[in-house]
Design a protein around this motif. Structure first.
Motif, PDB file in Angstrom:
ATOM      1  N   ASN A 203      12.487  -0.158   7.022  1.00  0.00           N
ATOM      2  CA  ASN A 203      11.234   0.583   6.834  1.00  0.00           C
ATOM      3  C   ASN A 203      11.433   1.988   6.243  1.00  0.00           C
ATOM      4  O   ASN A 203      10.692   2.924   6.577  1.00  0.00           O
ATOM      5  CB  ASN A 203      10.467   0.716   8.164  1.00  0.00           C
ATOM      6  N   SER A 204      12.407   2.146   5.376  1.00  0.00           N
ATOM      7  CA  SER A 204      12.648   3.457   4.769  1.00  0.00           C
ATOM      8  C   SER A 204      12.146   3.541   3.327  1.00  0.00           C
ATOM      9  O   SER A 204      12.329   4.559   2.656  1.00  0.00           O
ATOM     10  CB  SER A 204      14.146   3.787   4.800  1.00  0.00           C
ATOM     11  N   LEU A 205      11.504   2.472   2.856  1.00  0.00           N
ATOM     12  CA  LEU A 205      11.030   2.427   1.469  1.00  0.00           C
ATOM     13  C   LEU A 205       9.554   2.828   1.430  1.00  0.00           C
ATOM     14  O   LEU A 205       8.679   2.074   1.839  1.00  0.00           O
ATOM     15  CB  LEU A 205      11.218   1.023   0.892  1.00  0.00           C
ATOM     16  N   THR A 206       9.270   4.040   0.949  1.00  0.00           N
ATOM     17  CA  THR A 206       7.897   4.542   0.912  1.00  0.00           C
ATOM     18  C   THR A 206       7.192   4.083  -0.365  1.00  0.00           C
ATOM     19  O   THR A 206       7.827   3.621  -1.323  1.00  0.00           O
ATOM     20  CB  THR A 206       7.882   6.075   0.951  1.00  0.00           C
ATOM     21  N   ASP A 207       5.855   4.258  -0.393  1.00  0.00           N
ATOM     22  CA  ASP A 207       5.095   3.920  -1.597  1.00  0.00           C
ATOM     23  C   ASP A 207       5.534   4.776  -2.777  1.00  0.00           C
ATOM     24  O   ASP A 207       5.630   4.299  -3.905  1.00  0.00           O
ATOM     25  CB  ASP A 207       3.600   4.106  -1.344  1.00  0.00           C
ATOM     26  N   ARG A 208       5.803   6.051  -2.515  1.00  0.00           N
ATOM     27  CA  ARG A 208       6.287   6.932  -3.584  1.00  0.00           C
ATOM     28  C   ARG A 208       7.627   6.439  -4.115  1.00  0.00           C
ATOM     29  O   ARG A 208       7.859   6.416  -5.329  1.00  0.00           O
ATOM     30  CB  ARG A 208       6.419   8.362  -3.063  1.00  0.00           C
ATOM     31  N   ASP A 209       8.524   6.034  -3.230  1.00  0.00           N
ATOM     32  CA  ASP A 209       9.813   5.475  -3.655  1.00  0.00           C
ATOM     33  C   ASP A 209       9.593   4.255  -4.543  1.00  0.00           C
ATOM     34  O   ASP A 209      10.270   4.076  -5.559  1.00  0.00           O
ATOM     35  CB  ASP A 209      10.653   5.079  -2.443  1.00  0.00           C
ATOM     36  N   CYS A 210       8.670   3.400  -4.119  1.00  0.00           N
ATOM     37  CA  CYS A 210       8.389   2.177  -4.883  1.00  0.00           C
ATOM     38  C   CYS A 210       7.886   2.510  -6.281  1.00  0.00           C
ATOM     39  O   CYS A 210       8.285   1.873  -7.265  1.00  0.00           O
ATOM     40  CB  CYS A 210       7.355   1.322  -4.149  1.00  0.00           C
ATOM     41  N   PHE A 211       7.003   3.509  -6.371  1.00  0.00           N
ATOM     42  CA  PHE A 211       6.477   3.913  -7.680  1.00  0.00           C
ATOM     43  C   PHE A 211       7.602   4.395  -8.585  1.00  0.00           C
ATOM     44  O   PHE A 211       7.682   4.016  -9.762  1.00  0.00           O
ATOM     45  CB  PHE A 211       5.429   5.008  -7.506  1.00  0.00           C
ATOM     46  N   ILE A 212       8.471   5.223  -8.054  1.00  0.00           N
ATOM     47  CA  ILE A 212       9.585   5.748  -8.854  1.00  0.00           C
ATOM     48  C   ILE A 212      10.523   4.613  -9.267  1.00  0.00           C
ATOM     49  O   ILE A 212      10.929   4.515 -10.436  1.00  0.00           O
ATOM     50  CB  ILE A 212      10.339   6.834  -8.070  1.00  0.00           C
TER      51      ILE A 212
END
Length: 290
Positions: A203-212
């Motif tokens: 659970n360390s993958l944020t939406d912002r991380d996904c976008f990048i």
């Protein structure tokens, strides 16, 4: 990332599914995630307007940008290439474009060459370009856009009398060199795929991380559109590395797409009175079968 290239990625991957228009403030925030300054974003959008790739709509002090028809053509062709799942079946026809331009049209000739490479043509002799792909529409649109009717001829032929199909391919493309270009991408994203899977579990993958991650993935994969003509399977080498790269691209894309779209939706602001319901389904999964 260069601002202009990143803008094409953002419009093709996100903006087109949300009304096709974006406020400059949203664009500045999204591009800032990749270290691009506000002044660079504003300068790039101005140049895109001057090159007739963007059109701008003013509402008070706010500016909203959308693609022109010329810009849409580039985006649509690029998105189709990026998100094609499998190589198409060859219809047996070669598309052949010849041109003859006077020396004073040198700059135009160079631009046409770039367009032909991008589209998927290969040069087999001076001023003679061929492709086995069904590129009639794109090629005729290019001829019309650059007003090349007096300088070009477009043919199709099912038989090359003097050479085999494989010899035509060797003349126009260096598939060994293209395969080598895919190797670093495959190595990088095999590791990235495992890393992203682990981050989902903890659970360390944020939406912002996904976008990048998604934007960088698409941005890196797009460069192969200038190298790989995306041939039908019948004309590809055995164990083609492009197929491996495409499968890996899709696998990584699926991991980060939902979060990436959520982040984009949290940033984009529509113009007042111009509320748009985004096509989230296609934004998340833009892949198409040929």
């Amino acid at each position: 990332m260069k601002p202009r290239s990143l803008m094409f990625t953002l419009f093709g991957d996100y903006v087109q599914y949300y009304g096709g228009e974006i406020w400059i403030g949203s664009l500045i925030k999204l591009m800032g995630e990749f270290g691009i300054s506000e002044s660079s974003v504003r300068g790039a959008t101005l140049r895109m307007v001057q090159q007739e790739l963007f059109q701008v709509r003013k509402m008070g002090l706010n500016s909203y940008y959308r693609l022109t028809d010329k810009g849409k053509r580039r985006i649509e062709d690029g998105v189709k290439k990026v998100y094609t799942i499998t190589p198409h079946k060859w219809d047996g026809y070669w598309r052949i474009l010849t041109y003859s331009m006077p020396e004073e049209k040198r700059e135009l000739r160079n631009q046409v060459r770039k367009e032909l490479v991008w589209t998927g043509f290969g040069m087999i002799s001076n001023s003679t370009w061929v492709s086995p792909n069904p590129l009639e529409r794109q090629t005729l649109e290019m001829i019309k856009t650059y007003q090349l009717e007096a300088y070009t001829m477009l043919f199709s032929a099912s038989t090359v009398m003097s050479h085999s199909d494989s010899e035509v391919v060797k003349r126009g493309w260096d598939f060994e060199a293209i395969a080598n270009e895919y190797v670093p991408f495959i190595q990088k994203y095999r590791e990235k795929f495992a890393e992203l899977q682990a981050r989902i579990w903890d659970n360390s993958l944020t939406d912002r991380d996904c976008f990048i991650e998604r934007t960088e993935l698409v941005h890196e994969y797009r460069k192969f559109l200038f190298l790989d003509p995306l041939f039908p399977s019948e004309l590809l080498p055995g164990d083609w590395t492009g197929n491996t790269a495409r499968e890996l691209f899709r696998s990584v894309h699926q991991i980060v797409s939902v979060g990436a779209v959520r982040y984009f939706e949290s940033v984009i602001e529509q113009a007042p009175g111009h509320e748009v319901v985004g096509d989230r389904e296609h934004a998340i999964n833009p892949f198409v079968e040929m």
